[in-house]
Scaffold this motif. Structure first.
Motif, PDB file in Angstrom:
ATOM      1  N   LYS A 157       0.836  -1.205   0.000  1.00 17.15           N
ATOM      2  CA  LYS A 157       0.000   0.000   0.000  1.00 17.15           C
ATOM      3  C   LYS A 157       0.867   1.249   0.000  1.00 17.15           C
ATOM      4  N   VAL A 158       1.937   1.243   0.798  1.00 15.38           N
ATOM      5  CA  VAL A 158       2.817   2.425   0.891  1.00 15.38           C
ATOM      6  C   VAL A 158       3.401   2.734  -0.493  1.00 15.38           C
ATOM      7  N   PHE A 159       3.914   1.710  -1.169  1.00 17.89           N
ATOM      8  CA  PHE A 159       4.552   1.969  -2.467  1.00 17.89           C
ATOM      9  C   PHE A 159       3.518   2.361  -3.529  1.00 17.89           C
ATOM     10  N   ARG A 160       2.299   1.812  -3.434  1.00 21.19           N
ATOM     11  CA  ARG A 160       1.256   2.216  -4.385  1.00 21.19           C
ATOM     12  C   ARG A 160       0.894   3.685  -4.178  1.00 21.19           C
ATOM     13  N   GLU A 161       0.818   4.088  -2.904  1.00 13.27           N
ATOM     14  CA  GLU A 161       0.524   5.480  -2.587  1.00 13.27           C
ATOM     15  C   GLU A 161       1.665   6.402  -3.046  1.00 13.27           C
TER      16      GLU A 161
END
Ligand SMILES: C[S@@+](CC[C@H](N)C(=O)[O-])C[C@H]1O[C@@H](n2cnc3c(N)ncnc32)[C@H](O)[C@@H]1O
Length: 246
Positions: A157-161
């Motif tokens: 999720k962090v990298f997608r954000e």
């Protein structure tokens, strides 16, 4: 308590008491040997009052690997008390801006107080979760982060954000902790080791694959320094600095 809540409680306390985190004394001494490289030159640290430079909790120096030009909009994910944000504020100048994002209310308060004390006004600190960033899409030129993503339960999720908020062609330069092989489940479940930037670390291969899966290109490991060792398990942790592009 959920891992994330426990992590934020820990960093709230660190901000209030000016404690050090990720320090050898906070990790179980029988199992973890920690190594702490000096990350910034004394010359750079001397530009700040001790109380500000001492509350630096990172594990690398992503700024040293970033081309920070005047006018850029930079985002520091997990900005803590703001030292990296203040270092970058000088480089982006009045026509640029640095945003610090952190989920600890106390860290955000400390960072805002520090900005006032230093009289720096091209910075902004936002309270928010790096898994769900309160940042506009396609807005940021450069993301940096220093020893934070290992603390997040959902790194995908962090990298997608991170990918979402970057402009096309924007860069991400992050220092973080990885291991030479996956950590055993009992260690991953140890909340103290998680909050100490150890138990949440992914194996290097998985970490890089997660960045790639989010859509990033040109992924490069720029630096790799031994950070901890669990000798009985044949497990080593490294601070790596990774660069990637949208
Ligand atoms: C090890 S400290 C590093 C702080 C800063 N980057 C530095 O170099 O001093 C980790 C920081 O990440 C923040 N953090 C942890 N999980 C977070 C999350 N899910 N969202 C936003 N911030 C988070 C903590 O509150 C803490 O300030």
């Amino acid at each position: 308590m959920e891992k994330k809540e426990e992590v934020i409680k820990r960093y709230d306390e660190i901000a209030k008491k000016d404690l050090s985190c990720c320090a050898p004394e906070c990790c179980s001494p029988e199992t973890v040997i920690s190594f702490f490289p000096q990350r910034y030159s004394q010359e750079v640290l001397d530009e700040f009052p001790n109380e500000i430079s001492e509350l630096s909790l990172g594990c690398g120096n992503p700024i040293a690997f970033s081309e920070i030009k005047e006018g850029l909009t930079v985002l520091d994910i997990g900005s803590g008390a703001g030292l990296d944000v203040f270092m970058m504020a000088k480089k982006v100048g009045k026509s640029g801006k640095v945003i610090g994002l952190d989920l600890s209310k106390e860290m955000i308060k400390k960072a805002k107080d520090n900005a006032k004390r230093l009289n720096i006004d091209n910075v902004e600190f936002r309270l928010g979760d790096i898994e769900d960033m309160p940042i506009e899409s396609d807005y940021i030129d450069l993301i940096i982060s220093n020893c934070v993503i290992n603390l997040a339960p959902d790194k995908e999720k962090v990298f997608r954000e991170a990918y979402r908020v970057l402009k096309r062609g924007g860069k991400m330069v992050i220092s973080d902790i990885v291991t030479n092989k996956p950590l055993p489940e009992d260690i991953r479940g140890d909340i103290d080791l998680w909050a100490s930037c150890i138990a949440g670390a992914l194996a290097e291969e998985e970490y890089i694959a997660t960045i790639k899966k989010a859509g990033f290109l040109e992924i490069l490991i720029l630096e790799k320094i031994k950070f901890f060792s669990m000798e009985k398990l044949g497990l080593d942790g490294y601070s790596i600095t990774v660069k990637a592009e949208k």
